[in-house]
Design an enzyme around this catalytic site. Structure first.
Site, PDB file in Angstrom:
ATOM      1  N   ASP A 131       0.753  -1.243   0.000  1.00 62.31           N
ATOM      2  CA  ASP A 131       0.000   0.000   0.000  1.00 62.31           C
ATOM      3  C   ASP A 131       0.789   1.302   0.000  1.00 62.31           C
ATOM      4  N   CYS A 186     -15.402  -7.603 -17.519  1.00 60.97           N
ATOM      5  CA  CYS A 186     -16.443  -6.612 -17.221  1.00 60.97           C
ATOM      6  C   CYS A 186     -17.523  -6.618 -18.312  1.00 60.97           C
ATOM      7  N   CYS A 189     -21.162  -4.646 -18.634  1.00 58.63           N
ATOM      8  CA  CYS A 189     -21.659  -4.242 -17.304  1.00 58.63           C
ATOM      9  C   CYS A 189     -21.227  -2.809 -16.969  1.00 58.63           C
ATOM     10  N   CYS A 192     -21.016  -0.608 -11.443  1.00 62.64           N
ATOM     11  CA  CYS A 192     -20.231   0.221 -10.508  1.00 62.64           C
ATOM     12  C   CYS A 192     -20.349   1.702 -10.885  1.00 62.64           C
ATOM     13  N   CYS A 196     -22.008   4.503  -8.226  1.00 61.19           N
ATOM     14  CA  CYS A 196     -21.122   5.411  -7.471  1.00 61.19           C
ATOM     15  C   CYS A 196     -21.847   6.727  -7.179  1.00 61.19           C
ATOM     16  N   CYS A 240     -15.513   3.395   1.455  1.00 62.01           N
ATOM     17  CA  CYS A 240     -16.752   3.111   0.713  1.00 62.01           C
ATOM     18  C   CYS A 240     -16.553   1.807  -0.061  1.00 62.01           C
ATOM     19  N   CYS A 243     -18.807   0.360  -5.051  1.00 64.58           N
ATOM     20  CA  CYS A 243     -18.458  -0.147  -6.391  1.00 64.58           C
ATOM     21  C   CYS A 243     -17.979  -1.594  -6.366  1.00 64.58           C
ATOM     22  N   CYS A 247     -20.600  -5.246  -7.644  1.00 64.52           N
ATOM     23  CA  CYS A 247     -19.917  -5.954  -8.735  1.00 64.52           C
ATOM     24  C   CYS A 247     -20.319  -7.428  -8.759  1.00 64.52           C
TER      25      CYS A 247
HETATM   26  C1  B12 Z   1      -4.131   6.394  -3.828  1.00 62.12           C
HETATM   27  C2  B12 Z   1      -4.974   5.186  -3.516  1.00 62.12           C
HETATM   28  C3  B12 Z   1      -6.336   5.379  -3.314  1.00 62.12           C
HETATM   29  C4  B12 Z   1      -7.037   6.726  -3.552  1.00 62.12           C
HETATM   30  C5  B12 Z   1      -7.184   6.961  -5.060  1.00 62.12           C
HETATM   31  C6  B12 Z   1      -7.800   5.784  -5.816  1.00 62.12           C
HETATM   32  C7  B12 Z   1      -7.249   5.564  -7.206  1.00 62.12           C
HETATM   33  N1  B12 Z   1      -8.095   5.220  -8.116  1.00 62.12           N
HETATM   34  O1  B12 Z   1      -6.061   5.682  -7.442  1.00 62.12           O
HETATM   35  C8  B12 Z   1      -8.377   6.545  -2.781  1.00 62.12           C
HETATM   36  C9  B12 Z   1      -8.220   7.095  -1.370  1.00 62.12           C
HETATM   37  C10 B12 Z   1      -9.592   7.218  -3.391  1.00 62.12           C
HETATM   38  C11 B12 Z   1      -8.469   5.018  -2.725  1.00 62.12           C
HETATM   39  C12 B12 Z   1      -9.662   4.351  -2.554  1.00 62.12           C
HETATM   40  C13 B12 Z   1      -9.758   2.960  -2.482  1.00 62.12           C
HETATM   41  N2  B12 Z   1      -8.759   2.086  -2.375  1.00 62.12           N
HETATM   42 CO1  B12 Z   1      -6.927   2.574  -2.655  1.00 62.12          CO
HETATM   43  N3  B12 Z   1      -5.053   2.867  -3.021  1.00 62.12           N
HETATM   44  C14 B12 Z   1      -4.387   3.904  -3.404  1.00 62.12           C
HETATM   45  C15 B12 Z   1      -2.909   3.526  -3.644  1.00 62.12           C
HETATM   46  C16 B12 Z   1      -2.088   4.007  -2.436  1.00 62.12           C
HETATM   47  C17 B12 Z   1      -2.304   4.083  -4.936  1.00 62.12           C
HETATM   48  C18 B12 Z   1      -3.183   3.875  -6.189  1.00 62.12           C
HETATM   49  C19 B12 Z   1      -2.608   4.558  -7.386  1.00 62.12           C
HETATM   50  O2  B12 Z   1      -1.472   4.344  -7.753  1.00 62.12           O
HETATM   51  N4  B12 Z   1      -3.400   5.431  -8.015  1.00 62.12           N
HETATM   52  C20 B12 Z   1      -3.027   6.133  -9.214  1.00 62.12           C
HETATM   53  C21 B12 Z   1      -3.910   5.627 -10.347  1.00 62.12           C
HETATM   54  C22 B12 Z   1      -3.592   6.348 -11.643  1.00 62.12           C
HETATM   55  O3  B12 Z   1      -3.536   4.301 -10.437  1.00 62.12           O
HETATM   56  P1  B12 Z   1      -4.584   3.093 -10.440  1.00 62.12           P
HETATM   57  O4  B12 Z   1      -5.933   3.559 -10.046  1.00 62.12           O
HETATM   58  O5  B12 Z   1      -3.983   1.932  -9.686  1.00 62.12           O
HETATM   59  O6  B12 Z   1      -4.599   2.824 -11.964  1.00 62.12           O
HETATM   60  C23 B12 Z   1      -3.496   2.187 -12.613  1.00 62.12           C
HETATM   61  C24 B12 Z   1      -3.910   0.841 -13.125  1.00 62.12           C
HETATM   62  O7  B12 Z   1      -5.249   0.619 -12.857  1.00 62.12           O
HETATM   63  C25 B12 Z   1      -3.590   0.914 -14.609  1.00 62.12           C
HETATM   64  N5  B12 Z   1      -4.652   0.543 -15.506  1.00 62.12           N
HETATM   65  C26 B12 Z   1      -5.963   0.579 -15.404  1.00 62.12           C
HETATM   66  N6  B12 Z   1      -6.536   0.160 -16.522  1.00 62.12           N
HETATM   67  C27 B12 Z   1      -5.551  -0.129 -17.369  1.00 62.12           C
HETATM   68  C28 B12 Z   1      -5.590  -0.582 -18.659  1.00 62.12           C
HETATM   69  C29 B12 Z   1      -4.386  -0.776 -19.312  1.00 62.12           C
HETATM   70  C30 B12 Z   1      -4.435  -1.242 -20.708  1.00 62.12           C
HETATM   71  C31 B12 Z   1      -3.148  -0.550 -18.656  1.00 62.12           C
HETATM   72  C32 B12 Z   1      -1.863  -0.803 -19.307  1.00 62.12           C
HETATM   73  C33 B12 Z   1      -3.151  -0.096 -17.353  1.00 62.12           C
HETATM   74  C34 B12 Z   1      -4.347   0.101 -16.729  1.00 62.12           C
HETATM   75  O8  B12 Z   1      -3.268   2.260 -14.936  1.00 62.12           O
HETATM   76  C35 B12 Z   1      -3.196   3.074 -13.812  1.00 62.12           C
HETATM   77  C36 B12 Z   1      -1.813   3.690 -13.712  1.00 62.12           C
HETATM   78  O9  B12 Z   1      -0.876   2.665 -13.637  1.00 62.12           O
HETATM   79  C37 B12 Z   1      -2.994   1.957  -3.724  1.00 62.12           C
HETATM   80  C38 B12 Z   1      -1.775   1.204  -3.211  1.00 62.12           C
HETATM   81  C39 B12 Z   1      -0.642   1.188  -4.215  1.00 62.12           C
HETATM   82  N7  B12 Z   1       0.546   1.524  -3.791  1.00 62.12           N
HETATM   83  O10 B12 Z   1      -0.859   0.855  -5.366  1.00 62.12           O
HETATM   84  C40 B12 Z   1      -4.285   1.633  -2.918  1.00 62.12           C
HETATM   85  C41 B12 Z   1      -5.161   0.492  -3.421  1.00 62.12           C
HETATM   86  C42 B12 Z   1      -5.325   0.655  -4.911  1.00 62.12           C
HETATM   87  N8  B12 Z   1      -6.480   0.743  -2.765  1.00 62.12           N
HETATM   88  C43 B12 Z   1      -7.085  -0.300  -2.448  1.00 62.12           C
HETATM   89  C44 B12 Z   1      -8.405  -0.294  -1.905  1.00 62.12           C
HETATM   90  C45 B12 Z   1      -8.892  -1.588  -1.265  1.00 62.12           C
HETATM   91  C46 B12 Z   1      -9.203   0.860  -1.982  1.00 62.12           C
HETATM   92  C47 B12 Z   1     -10.715   0.973  -1.657  1.00 62.12           C
HETATM   93  C48 B12 Z   1     -11.539  -0.223  -2.076  1.00 62.12           C
HETATM   94  C49 B12 Z   1     -10.847   1.243  -0.139  1.00 62.12           C
HETATM   95  C50 B12 Z   1     -12.248   1.510   0.366  1.00 62.12           C
HETATM   96  N9  B12 Z   1     -13.094   0.513   0.495  1.00 62.12           N
HETATM   97  O11 B12 Z   1     -12.587   2.621   0.688  1.00 62.12           O
HETATM   98  C51 B12 Z   1     -11.101   2.264  -2.444  1.00 62.12           C
HETATM   99  C52 B12 Z   1     -11.541   1.924  -3.885  1.00 62.12           C
HETATM  100  C53 B12 Z   1     -11.737   3.121  -4.759  1.00 62.12           C
HETATM  101  C54 B12 Z   1     -11.619   2.762  -6.228  1.00 62.12           C
HETATM  102  N10 B12 Z   1     -12.740   2.475  -6.882  1.00 62.12           N
HETATM  103  O12 B12 Z   1     -10.511   2.757  -6.777  1.00 62.12           O
HETATM  104  C55 B12 Z   1      -6.326  -1.567  -2.785  1.00 62.12           C
HETATM  105  C56 B12 Z   1      -6.943  -2.224  -4.041  1.00 62.12           C
HETATM  106  C57 B12 Z   1      -7.073  -3.724  -3.999  1.00 62.12           C
HETATM  107  C58 B12 Z   1      -7.671  -4.260  -5.268  1.00 62.12           C
HETATM  108  N11 B12 Z   1      -8.222  -5.461  -5.206  1.00 62.12           N
HETATM  109  O13 B12 Z   1      -7.653  -3.643  -6.304  1.00 62.12           O
HETATM  110  C59 B12 Z   1      -4.848  -0.993  -2.979  1.00 62.12           C
HETATM  111  C60 B12 Z   1      -4.006  -1.722  -4.015  1.00 62.12           C
HETATM  112  C61 B12 Z   1      -4.182  -1.057  -1.580  1.00 62.12           C
HETATM  113  C62 B12 Z   1      -3.664  -2.455  -1.246  1.00 62.12           C
HETATM  114  N12 B12 Z   1      -2.369  -2.635  -1.130  1.00 62.12           N
HETATM  115  O14 B12 Z   1      -4.406  -3.398  -1.088  1.00 62.12           O
HETATM  116  N13 B12 Z   1      -7.237   4.436  -2.913  1.00 62.12           N
HETATM  117  S1  SF4 Z   2     -19.499  -3.789 -11.526  1.00 63.39           S
HETATM  118 FE1  SF4 Z   2     -17.701  -5.140 -11.723  1.00 63.39          FE
HETATM  119  S2  SF4 Z   2     -18.040  -6.292 -13.624  1.00 63.39           S
HETATM  120 FE2  SF4 Z   2     -19.430  -4.525 -13.643  1.00 63.39          FE
HETATM  121  S3  SF4 Z   2     -18.266  -2.971 -14.749  1.00 63.39           S
HETATM  122 FE3  SF4 Z   2     -17.895  -2.623 -12.590  1.00 63.39          FE
HETATM  123  S4  SF4 Z   2     -16.023  -3.732 -12.174  1.00 63.39           S
HETATM  124 FE4  SF4 Z   2     -16.784  -4.508 -14.120  1.00 63.39          FE
HETATM  125  S1  SF4 Z   3     -15.401   3.622  -3.475  1.00 62.04           S
HETATM  126 FE1  SF4 Z   3     -16.248   3.334  -5.517  1.00 62.04          FE
HETATM  127  S2  SF4 Z   3     -18.468   3.735  -5.335  1.00 62.04           S
HETATM  128 FE2  SF4 Z   3     -17.483   4.543  -3.498  1.00 62.04          FE
HETATM  129  S3  SF4 Z   3     -17.153   6.696  -4.006  1.00 62.04           S
HETATM  130 FE3  SF4 Z   3     -15.252   5.610  -4.488  1.00 62.04          FE
HETATM  131  S4  SF4 Z   3     -15.429   5.076  -6.653  1.00 62.04           S
HETATM  132 FE4  SF4 Z   3     -17.483   5.649  -5.933  1.00 62.04          FE
END
Ligand code: B12
Ligand code: SF4
Ligand code: SF4
Length: 311
Positions: A131, A186, A189, A192, A196, A240, A243, A247
């Site tokens: 994380d 996905c 669908c 999510c 949201c 939260c 989403c 799913c």
């Molecule tokens: C900052 C952060 C947050 C922030 C911002 C969220 C975000 N979207 O980035 C906030 C506080 C909002 C947050 C919320 C949550 N988080 Co958070 N968060 C992080 C953290 C520290 C960094 C994420 C990051 O790098 N974000 C920057 C964006 C740009 O990156 P990204 O969303 O990961 O997207 C990358 C990939 O998805 C990729 N990608 C996506 N699609 C595609 C398609 C292609 C073709 C390619 C090549 C790449 C690609 O591209 C992006 C850039 O690399 C990570 C831990 C870590 N070090 O990774 C945990 C992490 C992502 N969080 C986690 C969790 C559990 C949550 C929550 C569910 C917690 C909750 N219940 O409240 C929510 C879910 C929100 C959501 N829908 O994403 C888990 C996810 C586990 C999982 N199964 O995915 C992590 C990995 C922590 C952990 N070690 O377990 N989080």
């Molecule tokens: S609810 Fe789950 S299966 Fe449906 S679009 Fe979102 S991530 Fe994909």
């Molecule tokens: S955790 Fe998912 S549903 Fe909840 S506010 Fe963030 S993106 Fe929206």
């Protein structure tokens, strides 16, 4: 070649033996496409006040900069899906935060994992992360074939859904990479996106962190939650899960069996009134080992006030 395979199977067996639910391996290297996605995300200010996300861009997109000589990235998934439910009508806390702080629980597990690997393989460079380090954990999980990144941004496994923590071990051992051509299930669908409440989920798997309830209730420090969000939090006090709860792949979630993630009873049962009456002294005792302490007492009180302010 033979020795490489032997290490790979030892890594997988050890991970399973220590209770990690899934283990996947990817070849270490620069994350080109992810780097561009991250750059766009940052340029649009989707990290809000999470300034740490803008730091260490180079390390975040290249594991070889984080661990010199890195050859393999091992991704481990840890199930946190609980058996219990919160009592109806109580302020909601996201499931990942019901038990002991996963950072500490998983860090200890990672250290143990590393020490077992070193006894078998000998000395090597390796660092475990969960994380809080500059690692794109979901990207590595996808690259190592463990699942796909859903429209909600989460890493989803076809077998057991998305309620998993991700841990990453970057190492200079040469290992066989897993097949990473994971399909995206996905399909058409959009559950999510539709569910949201703050419209934080954008097209093309982009989640606007600065619009997410998880950001407002956990990461936003010393500031009031903006008025424009009033009435949109659906009683979420900390984090939260909407989403993920909606799913369809999470129908396959199975409860975890880790005693460390046993829910704190107060989280399951506290009514709004109980949270309101909670003193700082009691907060420090009840949540001493919980991820909830991240917001501090003040943060929880602010969130509570925000939930009440529109009623
Ligand atoms: C900052 C952060 C947050 C922030 C911002 C969220 C975000 N979207 O980035 C906030 C506080 C909002 C947050 C919320 C949550 N988080 Co958070 N968060 C992080 C953290 C520290 C960094 C994420 C990051 O790098 N974000 C920057 C964006 C740009 O990156 P990204 O969303 O990961 O997207 C990358 C990939 O998805 C990729 N990608 C996506 N699609 C595609 C398609 C292609 C073709 C390619 C090549 C790449 C690609 O591209 C992006 C850039 O690399 C990570 C831990 C870590 N070090 O990774 C945990 C992490 C992502 N969080 C986690 C969790 C559990 C949550 C929550 C569910 C917690 C909750 N219940 O409240 C929510 C879910 C929100 C959501 N829908 O994403 C888990 C996810 C586990 C999982 N199964 O995915 C992590 C990995 C922590 C952990 N070690 O377990 N989080
Ligand atoms: S609810 Fe789950 S299966 Fe449906 S679009 Fe979102 S991530 Fe994909
Ligand atoms: S955790 Fe998912 S549903 Fe909840 S506010 Fe963030 S993106 Fe929206």
């Amino acid at each position: 070649m033979h020795a490489v395979n032997r290490h790979t199977s030892f890594v997988k067996q050890t991970a399973a033996g220590l209770g990690f639910d899934f283990c996947g391996i990817a070849k270490a290297g620069f994350l080109n496409e992810d780097a561009r996605r991250l750059e766009t995300w940052l340029n649009k200010g989707m990290h809000g006040n999470m300034h740490y996300m803008a730091n260490h861009f180079d390390l975040r997109t290249d594991p070889q900069k984080l661990v010199p000589g890195a050859r393999s990235v091992i991704t481990l998934l840890i199930n946190y899906f609980p058996e219990e439910k919160q009592a109806a009508g109580t302020p909601k806390v996201s499931k990942y935060a019901w038990g002991k702080d996963y950072h500490e629980v998983i860090r200890a597990k990672l250290n143990h994992f590393l020490s077992v690997l070193k006894t078998e393989i000998g000395e090597f460079a390796g660092r475990g992360f969960v994380d809080s380090a500059p690692v794109l954990e979901r990207s590595w999980a996808q690259r190592s074939g463990l699942g796909w990144i859903g429209k909600n941004g989460n890493l989803i496994t076809k077998q057991k859904g998305s309620f998993f923590f991700i841990a990453t071990l970057i190492t200079d051992i040469k290992l066989d990479a897993d097949n990473n051509s994971v399909q995206d299930y996905c399909g058409t669908c959009t559950k999510c996106i539709d569910a949201c409440p703050t419209d934080a989920i954008l097209p093309n798997k982009v989640v606007n962190g600065s619009q997410c309830i998880s950001y407002f209730t956990i990461e936003l420090k010393d500031a009031l939650i903006p008025d424009k969000m009033k009435g949109r939090f659906d009683n979420w006090l900390f984090g939260c899960d909407i989403c993920q709860d909606v799913c369809p792949w999470n129908r396959f979630s199975k409860p975890n069996a880790d005693a460390a993630f046993e829910p704190v009873p107060e989280i399951l049962n506290y009514s709004e009134k109980d949270w309101e009456e909670l003193t700082e002294e009691k907060f420090k005792i009840v949540f001493a080992d919980s991820p909830i302490k991240r917001t501090k007492f003040k943060g929880i009180k602010r969130n509570l006030q925000f939930l009440n302010s529109h009623e």
